[in-house]
Motif scaffolding. Structure first.
Motif, PDB file in Angstrom:
ATOM      1  N   ASP A 142       0.845  -1.193   0.000  1.00  0.00           N
ATOM      2  CA  ASP A 142       0.000   0.000   0.000  1.00  0.00           C
ATOM      3  C   ASP A 142       0.882   1.246   0.000  1.00  0.00           C
ATOM      4  N   HIS A 143       1.850   1.267   0.913  1.00  0.00           N
ATOM      5  CA  HIS A 143       2.803   2.378   0.935  1.00  0.00           C
ATOM      6  C   HIS A 143       4.095   1.951   1.597  1.00  0.00           C
ATOM      7  N   ILE A 144       5.110   2.777   1.383  1.00  0.00           N
ATOM      8  CA  ILE A 144       6.427   2.560   1.972  1.00  0.00           C
ATOM      9  C   ILE A 144       6.799   3.864   2.658  1.00  0.00           C
ATOM     10  N   ASN A 194      11.540   2.679   6.626  1.00  0.00           N
ATOM     11  CA  ASN A 194      11.147   2.426   8.003  1.00  0.00           C
ATOM     12  C   ASN A 194      10.114   1.311   8.056  1.00  0.00           C
ATOM     13  N   HIS A 195       9.188   1.322   7.093  1.00  0.00           N
ATOM     14  CA  HIS A 195       8.286   0.178   6.975  1.00  0.00           C
ATOM     15  C   HIS A 195       7.709   0.064   5.567  1.00  0.00           C
ATOM     16  N   PHE A 196       7.358  -1.157   5.233  1.00  0.00           N
ATOM     17  CA  PHE A 196       6.542  -1.464   4.074  1.00  0.00           C
ATOM     18  C   PHE A 196       5.148  -1.770   4.626  1.00  0.00           C
ATOM     19  N   THR A 197       4.147  -1.670   3.775  1.00  0.00           N
ATOM     20  CA  THR A 197       2.769  -1.855   4.224  1.00  0.00           C
ATOM     21  C   THR A 197       1.997  -2.743   3.271  1.00  0.00           C
ATOM     22  N   VAL A 198       1.487  -3.836   3.799  1.00  0.00           N
ATOM     23  CA  VAL A 198       0.687  -4.755   2.984  1.00  0.00           C
ATOM     24  C   VAL A 198      -0.685  -4.130   2.711  1.00  0.00           C
ATOM     25  N   GLU A 212      -8.167   1.764   7.769  1.00  0.00           N
ATOM     26  CA  GLU A 212      -7.823   1.024   8.983  1.00  0.00           C
ATOM     27  C   GLU A 212      -6.388   0.535   8.836  1.00  0.00           C
ATOM     28  N   GLN A 213      -5.616   0.686   9.908  1.00  0.00           N
ATOM     29  CA  GLN A 213      -4.215   0.276   9.869  1.00  0.00           C
ATOM     30  C   GLN A 213      -3.840  -0.498  11.122  1.00  0.00           C
ATOM     31  N   SER A 214      -2.941  -1.451  10.964  1.00  0.00           N
ATOM     32  CA  SER A 214      -2.315  -2.090  12.117  1.00  0.00           C
ATOM     33  C   SER A 214      -0.860  -2.328  11.755  1.00  0.00           C
ATOM     34  N   TYR A 228       6.353  -3.865  10.135  1.00  0.00           N
ATOM     35  CA  TYR A 228       5.573  -4.163   8.932  1.00  0.00           C
ATOM     36  C   TYR A 228       4.169  -3.669   9.219  1.00  0.00           C
ATOM     37  N   GLU A 229       3.569  -3.003   8.255  1.00  0.00           N
ATOM     38  CA  GLU A 229       2.251  -2.416   8.485  1.00  0.00           C
ATOM     39  C   GLU A 229       1.220  -3.065   7.565  1.00  0.00           C
ATOM     40  N   PHE A 230      -0.066  -2.934   7.945  1.00  0.00           N
ATOM     41  CA  PHE A 230      -1.170  -3.518   7.175  1.00  0.00           C
ATOM     42  C   PHE A 230      -2.249  -2.459   7.051  1.00  0.00           C
TER      43      PHE A 230
HETATM   44 NI    NI Z   1       2.670   3.601   7.280  1.00  0.00          NI
END
Ligand code: NI
Length: 268
Positions: free
Chosen positions: A42-44, A166-170, A211-213, A236-238
């Motif tokens: 979704d985003h990085i 810092n994170h990738f996001t599924v 919604e994010q986790s 890692y984010e969702f």
């Molecule tokens: Ni994020």
């Protein structure tokens, strides 16, 4: 090579760098893939300081060349952060979310440490298209890290890790089976993965259209000039997005939710 291909190549290298400090992300990626899921981003997210030489603008430059454009901006007053997100006309590419610490608002101590770090960066490397995965350009010691973290966990993270994802996001919208964020969260917890529960495991609501986790950043053994210490690295984010009145999926971010997600790199 066109912009999309260039972007994919750069994102691929960023992923390779990211899983070096966050092997847990590769593990989760593999688990989901083995479950027959299509894992797309979704985003990085990238982090920096708002210094004239290397603020959001510097980190965004290679992405702008590839066709990304500014699509939103956000303030996090308590954490003294400002962020922008960039989007590509090709919806298959993830969004790029870049935040920066507002140096004029932090203590003289942080300002001095950061100035000294920045002074050691070669101007050429800032202009290199791979700057966003160039890591650290200075030596670090643990006592400085701790002192920075006492005031700003964000400052201590950039001090320890430099410039890297810092994170990738599924994108939960792209998953076939675990299409509800709470189900994905339960699945991950069953696999022994610790989630960030600051402000509740799920940040945001369908009414807010996002919604994010996220996982809590995994701890890694990191080399400082005065020894090896265990510190939180990347997470890692969702993200699950909902449709706006137009029928299109909302593509922005919710500052209140992101504020809590930043805490995924807090020390336990
Ligand atoms: Ni994020």
């Amino acid at each position: 090579m066109n912009g999309v291909e260039q972007a994919n190549q750069l994102l691929h290298k960023m992923w390779a760098d990211y899983i070096k400090v966050n092997p847990q992300a590769q593990k989760i990626f593999n688990l989901l893939s083995q479950n027959g899921e299509t894992v797309e981003n979704d985003h990085i997210a990238l982090r920096t300081f708002n210094h004239p030489q290397l603020g959001i603008k510097s980190l965004a430059a290679p992405f702008l060349k590839q066709g990304f454009a500014l699509a939103g901006d956000y303030f996090f007053s308590e954490k003294k952060l400002y962020a922008q997100h960039f989007q590509h006309p090709d919806p298959r590419l993830p969004k790029i979310f870049i935040s920066e610490l507002e140096l004029e608002k932090v203590s003289p101590y942080i300002q001095e440490i950061v100035a000294n770090c920045i002074y050691q960066i070669d101007e050429k490397s800032i202009q290199d298209e791979h700057f966003s995965l160039s890591g650290r350009h200075w030596n670090i010691n643990y006592s400085t890290y701790q002192k920075l973290a006492a005031e700003s966990e964000y400052a201590s993270w950039v001090y320890a890790f430099g410039f890297r994802p810092n994170h990738f996001t599924v994108s939960v919208n792209k998953l076939k089976h675990l299409t509800e964020l709470h189900r994905l969260n339960s699945y991950l917890k069953d696999q022994g993965i610790r989630l960030n529960s600051s402000g509740g495991e799920i940040k945001g609501t369908p009414a807010e259209l996002l919604e994010q986790s996220s996982t809590m950043a995994n701890e890694i053994q990191w080399q400082f000039s005065d020894g090896v210490y265990s510190i939180p690295a990347c997470y890692y984010e969702f993200a699950k997005r909902y449709s706006m009145n137009t029928g299109e999926l909302y593509q922005g971010f919710i500052a209140k939710s992101a504020d809590k997600i930043f805490e995924s790199t807090n020390r336990a």
